[in-house]
Every structure is written in C-alpha cells, then in structure tokens.
Design a protein around this motif. Structure first.
Motif, PDB file in Angstrom:
ATOM      1  N   THR A   1       2.486  67.940  -3.935  1.00 55.86           N
ATOM      2  CA  THR A   1       3.869  67.550  -4.341  1.00 55.86           C
ATOM      3  C   THR A   1       3.614  66.589  -5.644  1.00 55.86           C
ATOM      4  O   THR A   1       4.516  66.228  -6.070  1.00 55.86           O
ATOM      5  CB  THR A   1       4.405  66.624  -3.229  1.00 55.86           C
ATOM      6  OG1 THR A   1       3.458  65.614  -2.811  1.00 55.86           O
ATOM      7  CG2 THR A   1       5.029  67.410  -2.015  1.00 55.86           C
ATOM      8  N   MET A   2       2.398  66.479  -5.951  1.00 57.52           N
ATOM      9  CA  MET A   2       2.327  65.507  -7.191  1.00 57.52           C
ATOM     10  C   MET A   2       2.128  66.380  -8.613  1.00 57.52           C
ATOM     11  O   MET A   2       1.623  65.911  -9.409  1.00 57.52           O
ATOM     12  CB  MET A   2       1.370  64.351  -6.943  1.00 57.52           C
ATOM     13  CG  MET A   2      -0.050  64.949  -6.603  1.00 57.52           C
ATOM     14  SD  MET A   2      -1.043  63.360  -6.394  1.00 57.52           S
ATOM     15  CE  MET A   2      -2.472  63.932  -5.297  1.00 57.52           C
ATOM     16  N   LEU A   3       1.901  67.642  -8.239  1.00 57.43           N
ATOM     17  CA  LEU A   3       1.727  68.445  -9.433  1.00 57.43           C
ATOM     18  C   LEU A   3       2.823  68.160 -10.656  1.00 57.43           C
ATOM     19  O   LEU A   3       2.104  68.081 -11.798  1.00 57.43           O
ATOM     20  CB  LEU A   3       1.862  69.934  -9.386  1.00 57.43           C
ATOM     21  CG  LEU A   3       0.648  70.958  -8.849  1.00 57.43           C
ATOM     22  CD1 LEU A   3       1.137  72.156  -8.402  1.00 57.43           C
ATOM     23  CD2 LEU A   3      -0.108  70.818 -10.253  1.00 57.43           C
TER      24      LEU A   3
ATOM     25  N   VAL B   1      -5.906  66.326 -17.528  1.00 61.03           N
ATOM     26  CA  VAL B   1      -5.969  64.807 -16.858  1.00 61.03           C
ATOM     27  C   VAL B   1      -6.136  64.970 -15.367  1.00 61.03           C
ATOM     28  O   VAL B   1      -6.630  64.082 -14.727  1.00 61.03           O
ATOM     29  CB  VAL B   1      -4.537  64.363 -17.305  1.00 61.03           C
ATOM     30  CG1 VAL B   1      -4.099  64.187 -18.859  1.00 61.03           C
ATOM     31  CG2 VAL B   1      -3.418  65.110 -16.359  1.00 61.03           C
ATOM     32  N   ASN B   2      -6.234  66.233 -14.970  1.00 60.93           N
ATOM     33  CA  ASN B   2      -6.606  66.362 -13.354  1.00 60.93           C
ATOM     34  C   ASN B   2      -7.263  67.864 -13.186  1.00 60.93           C
ATOM     35  O   ASN B   2      -6.990  68.524 -14.071  1.00 60.93           O
ATOM     36  CB  ASN B   2      -5.418  66.120 -12.489  1.00 60.93           C
ATOM     37  CG  ASN B   2      -5.783  65.909 -10.886  1.00 60.93           C
ATOM     38  OD1 ASN B   2      -7.063  66.002 -10.644  1.00 60.93           O
ATOM     39  ND2 ASN B   2      -5.239  65.221 -10.273  1.00 60.93           N
ATOM     40  N   VAL B   3      -8.017  68.151 -12.277  1.00 56.07           N
ATOM     41  CA  VAL B   3      -8.517  69.178 -12.204  1.00 56.07           C
ATOM     42  C   VAL B   3      -7.861  70.474 -12.029  1.00 56.07           C
ATOM     43  O   VAL B   3      -8.152  71.478 -12.398  1.00 56.07           O
ATOM     44  CB  VAL B   3      -9.546  69.312 -10.908  1.00 56.07           C
ATOM     45  CG1 VAL B   3     -10.749  68.372 -11.152  1.00 56.07           C
ATOM     46  CG2 VAL B   3      -8.826  69.185  -9.587  1.00 56.07           C
TER      47      VAL B   3
ATOM     48  N   HIS C   1      -5.793  72.358  -2.736  1.00 52.74           N
ATOM     49  CA  HIS C   1      -4.800  71.760  -1.850  1.00 52.74           C
ATOM     50  C   HIS C   1      -3.442  72.071  -2.740  1.00 52.74           C
ATOM     51  O   HIS C   1      -2.387  71.754  -2.284  1.00 52.74           O
ATOM     52  CB  HIS C   1      -5.054  70.267  -2.011  1.00 52.74           C
ATOM     53  CG  HIS C   1      -4.121  69.413  -1.204  1.00 52.74           C
ATOM     54  ND1 HIS C   1      -3.103  68.595  -2.057  1.00 52.74           N
ATOM     55  CD2 HIS C   1      -3.671  69.188  -0.047  1.00 52.74           C
ATOM     56  CE1 HIS C   1      -2.440  68.109  -0.990  1.00 52.74           C
ATOM     57  NE2 HIS C   1      -2.633  68.385   0.097  1.00 52.74           N
ATOM     58  N   LEU C   2      -3.848  72.695  -3.917  1.00 60.87           N
ATOM     59  CA  LEU C   2      -2.639  72.944  -4.853  1.00 60.87           C
ATOM     60  C   LEU C   2      -1.215  73.587  -4.080  1.00 60.87           C
ATOM     61  O   LEU C   2      -0.218  73.226  -4.572  1.00 60.87           O
ATOM     62  CB  LEU C   2      -3.149  73.973  -5.550  1.00 60.87           C
ATOM     63  CG  LEU C   2      -2.642  73.996  -7.167  1.00 60.87           C
ATOM     64  CD1 LEU C   2      -3.509  74.194  -8.244  1.00 60.87           C
ATOM     65  CD2 LEU C   2      -1.370  74.897  -7.301  1.00 60.87           C
ATOM     66  N   PRO C   3      -1.530  74.644  -3.478  1.00 62.88           N
ATOM     67  CA  PRO C   3      -0.339  75.256  -2.876  1.00 62.88           C
ATOM     68  C   PRO C   3       0.782  74.332  -2.178  1.00 62.88           C
ATOM     69  O   PRO C   3       1.905  74.471  -2.509  1.00 62.88           O
ATOM     70  CB  PRO C   3      -0.676  76.223  -1.884  1.00 62.88           C
ATOM     71  CG  PRO C   3      -2.266  76.020  -1.589  1.00 62.88           C
ATOM     72  CD  PRO C   3      -2.690  75.558  -2.893  1.00 62.88           C
TER      73      PRO C   3
END
Ligand code: SF4
Ligand code: SF4
Lengths: 151, 151
Positions: B109-111, B92-94, B104-106
């Motif tokens: 906050t919306m993971l 649903v997201n990359v 930006h993953l590290p």
DNA sequence: TTCAAACCAGACTGTTTAGGTCTGGTTTAA
DNA sequence: TTAAACCAGACCTAAACAGTCTGGTTTGAA
C-alpha cells in the motif's frame, strides 16, 4: 545499484507499522504474526520494532498472548516518525545535517539544490501518515514514467 | 546518521563538473587543478572522473598540458546525468528499480508514496543543469526549516 | 508453583559498500 | 627522450547492511 535508496530495515519497519494500523489497537499482535503477514525475517523485525518502541510509536505487552500495537492512532504516525525512529534525522547530503558539515560549504553553489530535495523529501514523509494508506492496495503503477532510465 | 544520503563520490563528481562548467570549454583543466580548487582527494577524483568520461559528460586530453573539459555545454548536463554516470539509475526503494523487485509488491500500500518521492527527486535532478548554478555562490541558507528534527 | 509463550537486550557474523590509495601502465607536447 | 598528464585496475581499511544467536525477563494460565 540504487543511489539514495532507503534501507530494507526502514521498509520493514513501515510494513510492520502499516500492518498494525490495520489491526484493532486494543489487540496485541505477536512478532510471529507480523513477520508472517508482512514477509519479514522474524528476528530482524524484532530488533527493528524495538526502535519503534523506543521512538514511542509502538507499545508492547509481554507474556503469553503478548505482542505489539500502535502507541497512537494511525493518523498520528507519519513516515517521518517511523524513519527517524530508526535512522535519526534525514539528511540527503552531509551539509543538510546539523551534526555533519562540509568545509566546502561557504563557496558551494549547489546548496540550493540539496535544500530543495531535502525539503521535498521530508515534506512527503512528514505529510504521509499510516492512515493515508488504509485504502488502495495497489495504486500508482501507471506512473512508471518517473522511473529514471539507465546511464 | 543520514538516511537516503548521497555518497561523497557523487558530491565530488558534481563539484568537479561545476568547476569545469566555469572554465573555458576549450581549455583542459588538469586533475590536480580540479582537485585543489574543489578540495577533493586527487586519486579518488581521478577514478570518479573516469565515470563521467564513460558517461560522455567529460572529455579528456592526454599528454603534457592535458586535462579535462566538459563534453557539452553546462546547460546540457543535468544533475541526473552526473549522478547516473556514477551510480546508474536512481531508485529510492527496491521496487522503484526495473532490475530489483519485491515479492511483497502485489499487496503493497505504500508504493504510491515511494513513487511520489522518486518522481520528485528525479524531477529536480533532471531539471537542474550545471548552467543553473553559474550564479549565487551561497543561496538558500535561510530555509533551514526544512531540516528534519531529531528522532 | 511451574511452565511456556511472548518480548527484550545485546553480542555476533558474513557480505557488501564506501572511501580511498597504490602500482604500473599509455599518450603526447616540448 | 623525457616528463607531464591521463588511464586501468588491483588493493585496502573501516563501516554499514542484513540478519542470526544466545540468553535473558515478564506474565498469564494450568
Ligand atoms: S560541497 Fe556543497 S553540496 Fe556538497 S556537501 Fe559540501 S556544501 Fe553540501
Ligand atoms: S514493500 Fe512495498 S514499498 Fe517496500 S519494497 Fe516492496 S513494494 Fe516497495
């Protein structure tokens, strides 16, 4: 690859909104500042933020030292607000939209399934506000069991 | 209009699979028959069904009076099976994909939010099989409250 | 008053995807 | 031998996606 995937622009919009939610609401953050901190292409972000402004989620200040700030408190801005400001109503299939429809609809047996997905997805987006993300810079990494495996 | 919307081809694939699930599994249904009954463009459906065959969900018989039939029982074929036969893994997201990622993953906050959506969506698709649709030609029309309202 | 820093608006572009169609095979029962 | 069916892949048109570019307008400050 990635069916039902959210477009990048929505991800960018959310990143920007989240960034603003961390700032003093009186202060205006410039486009350059947001783009730099969130790693989003500057001009692309500019266009995206316009949608948030038209949606009433962000207010802008022009002139030198201008910029953007949230139009209301983080707790009052949901993911759904942000997403729909950019994309319009969420519809996980054409039959889940008021505008579109499907001529196969009368005898369709999977409507219930799409309805369930629609309901669950919209529910999460409606329930989650920017305020819910203030904490926990990196959560939910362990639940990779939910990642679907290849075909 | 319609963010996170399932592509038509997946809807078509599901319609075809559902149609086959109603037929005698010994009998082969021709492409023309399926296309006619489910209102799907014939040649487009043909290409789609090839994916189901490669995914091991449908078996084919060539020659006159040939056609298609489910490769296993309707209860053994989930929505996820059908979707992933066409599209590969759902993401649903990359950042919800093994292949793609996000720099930006590290500090994201919306993971957790995407993870929740991912989990819920995949769960419904994994849980729902063709056998679950045998009944109820038109259910869940009343729950239009889940339709999201315009921006 | 002039300047420049910022936002605003919309046209533009290159690439990919979506949704199909078309051509020309190959298999196989009658 | 034929023709009904499936099979494979090239092809096509339009739209969506992800940005960029150009040229405004506003506004605080020198
Ligand atoms: S076939 Fe059924 S599920 Fe698919 S779009 Fe039409 S009504 Fe919705
Ligand atoms: S910014 Fe966060 S949510 Fe968006 S793709 Fe990257 S990791 Fe995922």
């Amino acid at each position: 690859m990635g069916v039902m995937q959210i477009p990048r622009r929505v991800d960018y919009a959310l990143r920007a909104a989240i960034y603003l939610s961390h700032q003093d609401p009186e202060r205006s953050c410039s486009l350059a500042e947001i783009a730099r901190h969130q790693g989003v292409p500057r001009k692309f972000l500019e266009k995206i933020i316009q949608n948030l402004i038209r949606g009433g989620l962000v207010k802008s200040k022009r002139g030198p030292d201008g910029g953007y700030a949230l139009a209301r408190s983080p707790g009052e801005i949901s993911f759904q607000n942000v997403i729909e400001a950019l994309e319009g109503p969420i519809a996980v299939n054409v039959c889940m939209s008021q505008h579109l429809s499907c001529d196969h609809l009368p005898r369709c047996t999977m409507l219930g399934v799409w309805n369930e997905i629609q309901r669950k997805v919209v529910d999460v987006f409606a329930r989650t506000t920017l305020a819910d993300l203030q904490r926990s810079p990196c959560q939910a990494l362990a639940s990779s069991s939910s990642l679907s495996s290849a075909a």
